[in-house]
Design a protein around this motif. Structure first.
Motif, PDB file in Angstrom:
ATOM      1  N   ARG A 296     -28.415  69.317 -53.574  1.00  0.00           N
ATOM      2  CA  ARG A 296     -28.168  68.188 -52.667  1.00  0.00           C
ATOM      3  C   ARG A 296     -26.740  68.242 -52.126  1.00  0.00           C
ATOM      4  N   ALA A 297     -25.785  68.549 -52.984  1.00  0.00           N
ATOM      5  CA  ALA A 297     -24.393  68.649 -52.538  1.00  0.00           C
ATOM      6  C   ALA A 297     -24.235  69.735 -51.480  1.00  0.00           C
ATOM      7  N   ALA A 298     -24.930  70.852 -51.655  1.00  0.00           N
ATOM      8  CA  ALA A 298     -24.857  71.942 -50.683  1.00  0.00           C
ATOM      9  C   ALA A 298     -25.486  71.540 -49.351  1.00  0.00           C
ATOM     10  N   LEU A 299     -26.578  70.790 -49.407  1.00  0.00           N
ATOM     11  CA  LEU A 299     -27.231  70.320 -48.185  1.00  0.00           C
ATOM     12  C   LEU A 299     -26.314  69.352 -47.437  1.00  0.00           C
ATOM     13  N   GLU A 300     -25.710  68.425 -48.176  1.00  0.00           N
ATOM     14  CA  GLU A 300     -24.839  67.424 -47.548  1.00  0.00           C
ATOM     15  C   GLU A 300     -23.558  68.057 -46.989  1.00  0.00           C
TER      16      GLU A 300
ATOM     17  N   PHE B 182     -33.483  72.572 -48.319  1.00  0.00           N
ATOM     18  CA  PHE B 182     -33.861  72.903 -49.696  1.00  0.00           C
ATOM     19  C   PHE B 182     -35.380  72.915 -49.752  1.00  0.00           C
ATOM     20  N   LEU B 183     -35.950  73.967 -50.351  1.00  0.00           N
ATOM     21  CA  LEU B 183     -37.391  74.105 -50.468  1.00  0.00           C
ATOM     22  C   LEU B 183     -37.770  74.119 -51.935  1.00  0.00           C
ATOM     23  N   GLY B 184     -38.752  73.305 -52.305  1.00  0.00           N
ATOM     24  CA  GLY B 184     -39.182  73.245 -53.691  1.00  0.00           C
ATOM     25  C   GLY B 184     -40.406  72.371 -53.837  1.00  0.00           C
ATOM     26  N   MET B 185     -40.616  71.852 -55.039  1.00  0.00           N
ATOM     27  CA  MET B 185     -41.734  70.954 -55.273  1.00  0.00           C
ATOM     28  C   MET B 185     -41.444  69.591 -54.655  1.00  0.00           C
ATOM     29  N   ARG B 186     -42.474  68.941 -54.191  1.00  0.00           N
ATOM     30  CA  ARG B 186     -42.300  67.616 -53.599  1.00  0.00           C
ATOM     31  C   ARG B 186     -41.639  66.654 -54.593  1.00  0.00           C
ATOM     32  N   SER B 187     -41.947  66.798 -55.873  1.00  0.00           N
ATOM     33  CA  SER B 187     -41.361  65.929 -56.891  1.00  0.00           C
ATOM     34  C   SER B 187     -39.860  66.166 -57.042  1.00  0.00           C
TER      35      SER B 187
ATOM     36  N   MET C 243     -34.424  63.815 -54.103  1.00  0.00           N
ATOM     37  CA  MET C 243     -33.256  64.288 -53.377  1.00  0.00           C
ATOM     38  C   MET C 243     -33.105  63.538 -52.059  1.00  0.00           C
ATOM     39  N   MET C 244     -34.217  63.320 -51.381  1.00  0.00           N
ATOM     40  CA  MET C 244     -34.190  62.572 -50.126  1.00  0.00           C
ATOM     41  C   MET C 244     -33.701  61.143 -50.363  1.00  0.00           C
ATOM     42  N   ALA C 245     -34.179  60.508 -51.438  1.00  0.00           N
ATOM     43  CA  ALA C 245     -33.746  59.151 -51.755  1.00  0.00           C
ATOM     44  C   ALA C 245     -32.252  59.120 -52.071  1.00  0.00           C
ATOM     45  N   ALA C 246     -31.757  60.141 -52.784  1.00  0.00           N
ATOM     46  CA  ALA C 246     -30.345  60.176 -53.172  1.00  0.00           C
ATOM     47  C   ALA C 246     -29.424  60.393 -51.977  1.00  0.00           C
TER      48      ALA C 246
ATOM     49  N   ALA D  94     -38.754  57.849 -57.891  1.00  0.00           N
ATOM     50  CA  ALA D  94     -38.693  58.166 -56.446  1.00  0.00           C
ATOM     51  C   ALA D  94     -39.665  59.261 -56.046  1.00  0.00           C
ATOM     52  N   VAL D  95     -40.806  59.324 -56.726  1.00  0.00           N
ATOM     53  CA  VAL D  95     -41.849  60.302 -56.426  1.00  0.00           C
ATOM     54  C   VAL D  95     -43.142  59.567 -56.067  1.00  0.00           C
TER      55      VAL D  95
END
Length: 280
Positions: free
Chosen positions: A190-194, A201-206, A211-214, A273-274
């Motif tokens: 998340r820090a790298a995206l921001e 970032f690609l991964g599991m929806r969970s 991460m989206m909420a944060a 948040a899932v």
């Protein structure tokens, strides 16, 4: 005298190892669970948002299932082994000498007919969630994400040793390999995206939803493009017990149904948040 002392110590050590091995392989049925007042539940260690120390979706669900059976949950954390077959052996039906003893039920098991046939020592049942893949992206860097061509030449983040990492690294003959950055935790990703270090970032929806909420929902969640080895419709997650534990299977299935009926199951996921996705 010294030799005799050493032999005695060695015999004691061997006895302890054999005792541990015996305890690790001890299976229990429903009657044993109820009489003990505890349901031993196996979860994966360091696996947020499902299990992270004493919290997580699977940890909360373990306590809720035990409550429906009228007992307390003894939640045990296990390290993931090489594959799911090994995990089922270690957690449900045989155990390991050095790890925790066998549990009565294992969480987070893919409900799959092929896997069930390959592991006749267990019963796999009780699908409670459908895991899918997702991506969280900066629309400024990635306007769309429909095909592999859309993500070319953009830095992409994935979790270390994940199914998404394997898929991206092998996609299209390894053409995307130089773009992929690996992260040990979702906080690092998340820090790298921001910071603009990765476009998505690609991964599991969970992983992606929390991460989206944060990030205050400042980024866009999308389906990733079709990638090798990734089921587009996702996969169901359920429970596993020993092959001889039909009564325990039924009791847990009934408990799971009650938790779904009264909304507890959805609320557990929401607290992390899932979005719980019903199995197909």
């Amino acid at each position: 005298m010294i030799l005799a002392t050493r032999l005695h110590a060695l015999s004691a050590a061997l006895f302890a190892v054999c005792l541990l091995a015996s305890q690790a392989g001890e299976a229990r049925d429903l009657a044993d669970v109820l009489s003990s007042g505890q349901l031993r539940v196996g979860v994966y260690r360091d696996f947020p948002p499902y299990a992270d120390k004493d919290a997580g979706i699977d940890v909360e669900l373990a306590h809720a299932l035990a409550g429906k059976l009228g007992v307390k949950a003894d939640v045990r954390s296990y390290d993931a082994d090489e594959n799911m077959d090994d995990d089922l052996r270690n957690i449900v039906w045989k155990g390991t000498v050095l790890g925790p003893a066998v549990s009565d039920v294992m969480m987070h098991v893919p409900v799959d007919a092929t896997m069930s046939r390959r592991n006749p020592q267990v019963r796999i049942f009780g699908a409670y969630h459908r895991e899918t893949m997702a991506a969280l992206r900066s629309t400024e860097m990635l306007h769309r994400m429909d095909t592999l061509a859309d993500i070319e030449r953009q830095p992409l983040g994935v979790e270390n040793e994940s199914i998404m990492s394997i898929s991206l690294l092998s996609a299209d003959g390894g053409r995307l390999r130089a773009q992929v950055q690996h992260f040990r935790s979702m906080d690092e990703a998340r820090a790298a995206l921001e910071a603009g270090q990765i476009a998505a970032f690609l991964g599991m929806r969970s992983q992606v939803e929390p991460m989206m909420a944060a990030t205050g929902r400042r980024y866009t969640m999308s389906m990733p493009p079709a990638l090798p080895g990734l089921p587009q419709a996702g996969w169901a997650l359920g429970l596993a017990v020993g092959a001889d534990d039909a009564a325990l299977e039924k009791a847990l299935q009934d408990a799971l149904g009650a938790l779904e009926q009264d909304g507890t199951l959805d609320r557990i996921f929401q607290r992390h948040a899932v979005t719980r996705m019903p199995p197909l």
